[in-house]
Design a protein around this motif. Structure first.
Motif, PDB file in Angstrom:
ATOM      1  N   GLN A 346       0.930  -1.317  -0.131  1.00  0.00           N
ATOM      2  CA  GLN A 346      -0.002   0.081  -0.054  1.00  0.00           C
ATOM      3  C   GLN A 346       0.853   1.197  -0.140  1.00  0.00           C
ATOM      4  OE1 GLN A 346      -2.678  -0.987   3.614  1.00  0.00           O
ATOM      5  NE2 GLN A 346      -4.235  -0.809   2.114  1.00  0.00           N
ATOM      6  N   GLY A 347       2.043   1.197   0.307  1.00  0.00           N
ATOM      7  CA  GLY A 347       2.999   2.300   0.429  1.00  0.00           C
ATOM      8  C   GLY A 347       3.512   2.504  -1.031  1.00  0.00           C
ATOM      9  N   SER A 348       3.263   1.690  -1.787  1.00  0.00           N
ATOM     10  CA  SER A 348       4.053   1.808  -3.211  1.00  0.00           C
ATOM     11  C   SER A 348       3.169   2.777  -4.134  1.00  0.00           C
ATOM     12  CB  SER A 348       3.942   0.615  -4.018  1.00  0.00           C
ATOM     13  OG  SER A 348       4.513   0.678  -5.064  1.00  0.00           O
ATOM     14  N   LEU A 350       3.530   2.694  -7.364  1.00  0.00           N
ATOM     15  CA  LEU A 350       3.287   1.728  -8.659  1.00  0.00           C
ATOM     16  C   LEU A 350       3.889   0.250  -8.436  1.00  0.00           C
ATOM     17  CD1 LEU A 350       2.298   1.481 -11.785  1.00  0.00           C
ATOM     18  CD2 LEU A 350       4.709   1.926 -12.294  1.00  0.00           C
ATOM     19  N   ILE A 351       2.964  -0.667  -8.690  1.00  0.00           N
ATOM     20  CA  ILE A 351       3.307  -2.247  -8.485  1.00  0.00           C
ATOM     21  C   ILE A 351       3.328  -2.812  -9.913  1.00  0.00           C
ATOM     22  CG2 ILE A 351       3.150  -4.309  -7.226  1.00  0.00           C
ATOM     23  CD1 ILE A 351       0.947  -2.599  -5.284  1.00  0.00           C
ATOM     24  N   LEU A 352       4.331  -3.170 -10.385  1.00  0.00           N
ATOM     25  CA  LEU A 352       4.552  -4.189 -11.514  1.00  0.00           C
ATOM     26  C   LEU A 352       4.527  -5.513 -11.349  1.00  0.00           C
ATOM     27  CD1 LEU A 352       7.134  -2.014 -13.355  1.00  0.00           C
ATOM     28  CD2 LEU A 352       4.878  -1.935 -13.694  1.00  0.00           C
ATOM     29  N   PHE A 353       3.700  -6.464 -11.721  1.00  0.00           N
ATOM     30  CA  PHE A 353       3.522  -7.787 -11.494  1.00  0.00           C
ATOM     31  C   PHE A 353       4.040  -8.451 -12.803  1.00  0.00           C
ATOM     32  CE2 PHE A 353       0.683  -6.541  -8.278  1.00  0.00           C
ATOM     33  CZ  PHE A 353       0.916  -7.356  -7.231  1.00  0.00           C
ATOM     34  N   LYS A 354       5.070  -9.317 -12.676  1.00  0.00           N
ATOM     35  CA  LYS A 354       5.663  -9.873 -13.826  1.00  0.00           C
ATOM     36  C   LYS A 354       5.012 -11.241 -14.026  1.00  0.00           C
ATOM     37  CE  LYS A 354       8.006  -8.324 -16.328  1.00  0.00           C
ATOM     38  NZ  LYS A 354       9.482  -8.907 -16.992  1.00  0.00           N
ATOM     39  N   GLY A 355       4.800 -11.552 -15.367  1.00  0.00           N
ATOM     40  CA  GLY A 355       4.539 -12.791 -15.634  1.00  0.00           C
ATOM     41  C   GLY A 355       3.141 -13.452 -15.448  1.00  0.00           C
ATOM     42  N   ALA A 384      -2.504  -0.780  -4.183  1.00  0.00           N
ATOM     43  CA  ALA A 384      -1.731   0.683  -4.878  1.00  0.00           C
ATOM     44  C   ALA A 384      -2.212   0.592  -6.368  1.00  0.00           C
ATOM     45  CB  ALA A 384      -0.462   0.632  -4.686  1.00  0.00           C
ATOM     46  N   PRO A 385      -1.895   1.633  -7.191  1.00  0.00           N
ATOM     47  CA  PRO A 385      -1.823   1.334  -8.798  1.00  0.00           C
ATOM     48  C   PRO A 385      -0.859   0.303  -9.267  1.00  0.00           C
ATOM     49  CG  PRO A 385      -1.580   3.854  -8.123  1.00  0.00           C
ATOM     50  CD  PRO A 385      -1.312   2.880  -6.741  1.00  0.00           C
ATOM     51  N   LEU A 386      -1.535  -0.676  -9.876  1.00  0.00           N
ATOM     52  CA  LEU A 386      -0.732  -1.901 -10.245  1.00  0.00           C
ATOM     53  C   LEU A 386      -0.705  -2.116 -12.020  1.00  0.00           C
ATOM     54  CD1 LEU A 386      -2.595  -4.594 -10.730  1.00  0.00           C
ATOM     55  CD2 LEU A 386      -2.991  -4.354  -8.206  1.00  0.00           C
ATOM     56  N   CYS A 387       0.198  -2.798 -12.510  1.00  0.00           N
ATOM     57  CA  CYS A 387       0.090  -3.165 -13.660  1.00  0.00           C
ATOM     58  C   CYS A 387       0.796  -4.617 -13.885  1.00  0.00           C
ATOM     59  CB  CYS A 387       0.868  -2.060 -14.612  1.00  0.00           C
ATOM     60  SG  CYS A 387       1.127  -2.625 -16.351  1.00  0.00           S
ATOM     61  N   SER A 388      -0.083  -5.536 -14.692  1.00  0.00           N
ATOM     62  CA  SER A 388       0.460  -6.711 -15.108  1.00  0.00           C
ATOM     63  C   SER A 388       1.387  -6.748 -16.422  1.00  0.00           C
ATOM     64  CB  SER A 388      -0.604  -7.758 -15.077  1.00  0.00           C
ATOM     65  OG  SER A 388      -0.298  -8.721 -15.602  1.00  0.00           O
ATOM     66  N   LEU A 389       2.561  -7.272 -16.206  1.00  0.00           N
ATOM     67  CA  LEU A 389       3.196  -7.392 -17.614  1.00  0.00           C
ATOM     68  C   LEU A 389       3.279  -8.794 -17.859  1.00  0.00           C
ATOM     69  CD1 LEU A 389       5.979  -4.676 -16.761  1.00  0.00           C
ATOM     70  CD2 LEU A 389       4.292  -4.371 -18.477  1.00  0.00           C
ATOM     71  N   ARG A 390       2.711  -9.399 -18.941  1.00  0.00           N
ATOM     72  CA  ARG A 390       2.395 -10.690 -19.105  1.00  0.00           C
ATOM     73  C   ARG A 390       2.328 -11.289 -20.429  1.00  0.00           C
ATOM     74  NH1 ARG A 390      -3.254 -13.954 -19.543  1.00  0.00           N
ATOM     75  NH2 ARG A 390      -2.356 -15.882 -19.093  1.00  0.00           N
ATOM     76  N   THR A 391       3.037 -12.180 -20.598  1.00  0.00           N
ATOM     77  CA  THR A 391       2.851 -13.046 -21.906  1.00  0.00           C
ATOM     78  C   THR A 391       2.025 -14.129 -21.546  1.00  0.00           C
ATOM     79  OG1 THR A 391       4.926 -14.394 -21.957  1.00  0.00           O
ATOM     80  CG2 THR A 391       5.149 -12.110 -23.288  1.00  0.00           C
ATOM     81  N   LEU A 392       1.201 -14.530 -22.478  1.00  0.00           N
ATOM     82  CA  LEU A 392       0.038 -15.492 -22.171  1.00  0.00           C
ATOM     83  C   LEU A 392       0.572 -16.981 -22.418  1.00  0.00           C
ATOM     84  CD1 LEU A 392      -1.530 -12.767 -22.744  1.00  0.00           C
ATOM     85  CD2 LEU A 392      -3.566 -14.294 -23.763  1.00  0.00           C
ATOM     86  N   GLN A 425      -1.633  -4.651 -18.576  1.00  0.00           N
ATOM     87  CA  GLN A 425      -3.314  -4.276 -17.976  1.00  0.00           C
ATOM     88  C   GLN A 425      -2.801  -3.697 -16.638  1.00  0.00           C
ATOM     89  OE1 GLN A 425      -5.004  -8.226 -18.741  1.00  0.00           O
ATOM     90  NE2 GLN A 425      -6.601  -6.980 -19.245  1.00  0.00           N
ATOM     91  N   PHE A 426      -3.433  -2.242 -16.766  1.00  0.00           N
ATOM     92  CA  PHE A 426      -3.181  -1.308 -15.404  1.00  0.00           C
ATOM     93  C   PHE A 426      -4.824  -1.363 -14.668  1.00  0.00           C
ATOM     94  CE2 PHE A 426      -3.625   2.856 -13.595  1.00  0.00           C
ATOM     95  CZ  PHE A 426      -2.554   2.862 -13.000  1.00  0.00           C
ATOM     96  N   SER A 427      -4.576  -1.103 -13.341  1.00  0.00           N
ATOM     97  CA  SER A 427      -5.644  -0.951 -12.603  1.00  0.00           C
ATOM     98  C   SER A 427      -5.107  -0.129 -11.322  1.00  0.00           C
ATOM     99  CB  SER A 427      -6.303  -2.369 -11.530  1.00  0.00           C
ATOM    100  OG  SER A 427      -7.183  -1.977 -10.703  1.00  0.00           O
ATOM    101  N   SER A 428      -6.076   0.773 -11.065  1.00  0.00           N
ATOM    102  CA  SER A 428      -5.781   1.638  -9.736  1.00  0.00           C
ATOM    103  C   SER A 428      -7.004   1.786  -8.820  1.00  0.00           C
ATOM    104  CB  SER A 428      -5.386   3.127 -10.364  1.00  0.00           C
ATOM    105  OG  SER A 428      -5.083   4.056  -9.508  1.00  0.00           O
ATOM    106  N   PRO A 429      -6.683   1.918  -7.648  1.00  0.00           N
ATOM    107  CA  PRO A 429      -7.778   2.163  -6.676  1.00  0.00           C
ATOM    108  C   PRO A 429      -8.454   3.424  -7.039  1.00  0.00           C
ATOM    109  CG  PRO A 429      -5.454   1.711  -5.506  1.00  0.00           C
ATOM    110  CD  PRO A 429      -5.135   1.894  -6.929  1.00  0.00           C
ATOM    111  N   CYS A 430      -7.928   4.424  -7.631  1.00  0.00           N
ATOM    112  CA  CYS A 430      -8.489   5.536  -7.632  1.00  0.00           C
ATOM    113  C   CYS A 430      -9.352   5.652  -8.955  1.00  0.00           C
ATOM    114  CB  CYS A 430      -7.335   6.765  -7.941  1.00  0.00           C
ATOM    115  SG  CYS A 430      -6.347   6.652  -6.596  1.00  0.00           S
ATOM    116  N   ARG A 431      -9.265   4.618  -9.993  1.00  0.00           N
ATOM    117  CA  ARG A 431     -10.101   4.633 -11.290  1.00  0.00           C
ATOM    118  C   ARG A 431     -11.390   4.224 -10.955  1.00  0.00           C
ATOM    119  NH1 ARG A 431      -7.443   0.736 -15.238  1.00  0.00           N
ATOM    120  NH2 ARG A 431      -8.913   1.594 -16.634  1.00  0.00           N
ATOM    121  N   GLU A 432     -12.295   4.908 -11.881  1.00  0.00           N
ATOM    122  CA  GLU A 432     -13.763   4.554 -11.775  1.00  0.00           C
ATOM    123  C   GLU A 432     -13.834   3.157 -12.275  1.00  0.00           C
ATOM    124  OE1 GLU A 432     -16.328   6.468 -11.308  1.00  0.00           O
ATOM    125  OE2 GLU A 432     -15.137   7.852 -10.482  1.00  0.00           O
ATOM    126  N   GLN A 433     -14.716   2.367 -11.169  1.00  0.00           N
ATOM    127  CA  GLN A 433     -14.991   1.028 -11.388  1.00  0.00           C
ATOM    128  C   GLN A 433     -15.934   0.801 -12.571  1.00  0.00           C
ATOM    129  OE1 GLN A 433     -13.286  -1.592  -9.597  1.00  0.00           O
ATOM    130  NE2 GLN A 433     -11.861   0.153  -9.598  1.00  0.00           N
TER     131      GLN A 433
END
Length: 433
Positions: A346-348, A350-355, A384-392, A425-433
């Motif tokens: 929660q202190g971040s 931006l969180i990047l989730f790999k894979g 926190a704002p997060l992004c998944s960087l992923r090859t399928l 793919q990005f998601s943020s707690p602040c974005r409109e759901q």
């Protein structure tokens, strides 16, 4: 008869990986004898016997067993098994072919570790180290190209416009994305190194990115530069790592750029506390990669390694390996099952989730409709704002446009598992759901 990717993985790929682990222990018998004497040879024999039984349990769909190694995470695993048992119909035991794929795959890697924990002095041995080392050395040309590109960027950084800075960031983000193709667990440990130039490949790969929220990631980093209570805010980026070898280098290069460009003041890398999914990064892999890059007989590789070592020493970079990352839990369970880790994230900024494994845990590895929004599939996991960087590489994918999945299926039936496609793919707690 149609068979799911999950079923084929448990039936074919997991026994192959276990066989390779047994072979690795067998081939190292002389080393165990040299290092530990007869005790080492006996430990190797007992561990191989344990793993051979495990392979048989898997192939004959035996009930899942509790862990008995009394490690820090054993009770969490056994509690999770009891939870799974409660969900079984007719009180049938939880078994290899009748349980969630994500759980069984994680469970196999944890049982491999149990074989080592139960047989000291082999409890610190990394059965996957050889493959990870080989992947690093076989990707040398690509690593040299990437480090040279990074050092050129850093040299010219003072003269860059914001647009040039943004373009450089987006390029390195994509290189980190495609670095995720190098996954040894998918190829059951076969050579999966990067041999072509990662930068030259980018234009050709662009059309294979099914969802690209890269611009939102950039905007989040820029917004994090806004004034805090003491003037300039110290932006923090967390990177949840996936594979060692070339992919880790792409992550380190991206992290170096973020710090050198002033986009982040602090980078926290999160890896695995035990060897995991054949090629995942452990602390030993992380430190070894930096030392090897420092020692390289190549000006810009070596310069990059020296800088990374400096970042670690001064605390700008840090490595963390919470046990939650090697539990079978979905990430929406984190706030309850690993409240300390959730609070840290929660202190971040931006969180990047790999894979792929991280994506499966983000989305609960469910059979979602492909058009379900990414935010919804996270099921409340938004520290926190997060992004998944992923090859399928697994048959779960959300956040697509209507008709997009159907079109892909008609052209390439295996589009979700062949490693050719990717998402940012990005998601943020602040974005409109």
């Amino acid at each position: 008869m149609w068979m799911s990717f999950a079923y084929l993985t448990v039936r074919d790929r997991l026994p192959t990986i276990l066989t390779k682990v047994i072979d690795t222990l067998h081939r190292n018998k002389d080393n165990f004898f040299k290092e530990y004497g007869k005790e080492g040879v006996q430990a190797e024999k007992t561990a191989i016997s344990f793993l051979s039984r495990l392979r048989n349990e898997l192939q004959t769909d035996k009930p899942v067993l509790s862990l008995t190694d009394n490690a820090e995470d054993s009770e969490a695993w056994n509690e999770y098994m009891r939870r799974q048992q409660d969900l079984m119909e007719d009180g049938r035991p939880v078994s290899w072919f009748k349980s969630p794929w994500l759980y069984m795959e994680c469970y196999m890697y944890r049982r491999i570790q149990e074989a080592l924990y139960m047989n000291p002095p082999m409890d610190k041995f990394d059965v996957f180290k050889e493959g990870k080392t080989q992947s690093y050395f076989e990707s040398q040309q690509a690593i040299k190209t990437l480090c040279t590109y990074l050092q050129e960027l850093i040299t010219n950084m003072e003269n860059m416009t914001e647009i040039q800075l943004r373009d450089s960031f987006l390029k390195l983000l994509q290189i980190s994305l495609w670095g995720n193709k190098c996954d040894l667990s998918i190829s059951a440990g076969q050579d999966n190194s990067q041999k072509s130039s990662p930068i030259d490949s980018l234009p050709d790969l662009q059309r294979f990115i099914l969802v690209d929220d890269s611009s939102m990631v950039w905007s989040t980093l820029v917004a994090a530069q806004g004034a805090g209570s003491s003037g300039k805010k110290h932006a923090r980026v967390d990177i949840i790592l996936d594979n060692a070898g070339f992919e880790l280098i792409t992550d380190l290069v991206l992290a170096d750029f973020l710090v050198s460009a002033g986009l982040a003041k602090q980078i926290r890398f999160h890896g695995k506390s035990i060897p995991w999914f054949v090629s995942d990064v452990t602390k030993q892999d992380f430190e070894w990669t930096i030392m090897q890059t420092m020692a390289a007989n190549h000006k810009w590789m070596s310069a990059s390694g020296v800088q990374w070592k400096h970042f670690m020493k001064e605390g700008t970079w840090s490595y963390h390996d919470h046990i939650f990352w090697t539990l079978p839990h979905e990430f929406c369970d984190m706030a309850v099952d690993a409240a300390d880790l959730y609070s840290t994230l929660q202190g971040s900024d931006l969180i990047l989730f790999k894979g792929d494994l991280n994506y499966r845990k983000l989305t609960g590895d469910r059979k979602w409709e492909h058009t379900v929004p990414f935010d919804q599939a996270l099921r409340g996991f938004q520290p926190a704002p997060l992004c998944s960087l992923r090859t399928l590489k697994a048959d779960v994918q959300v956040g697509l446009q209507p008709g997009q999945a159907e079109k892909l299926s008609s052209q390439e039936p295996d589009w979700m598992t062949n490693g050719r496609y990717a998402v940012v793919q990005f998601s943020s707690p602040c974005r409109e759901q």
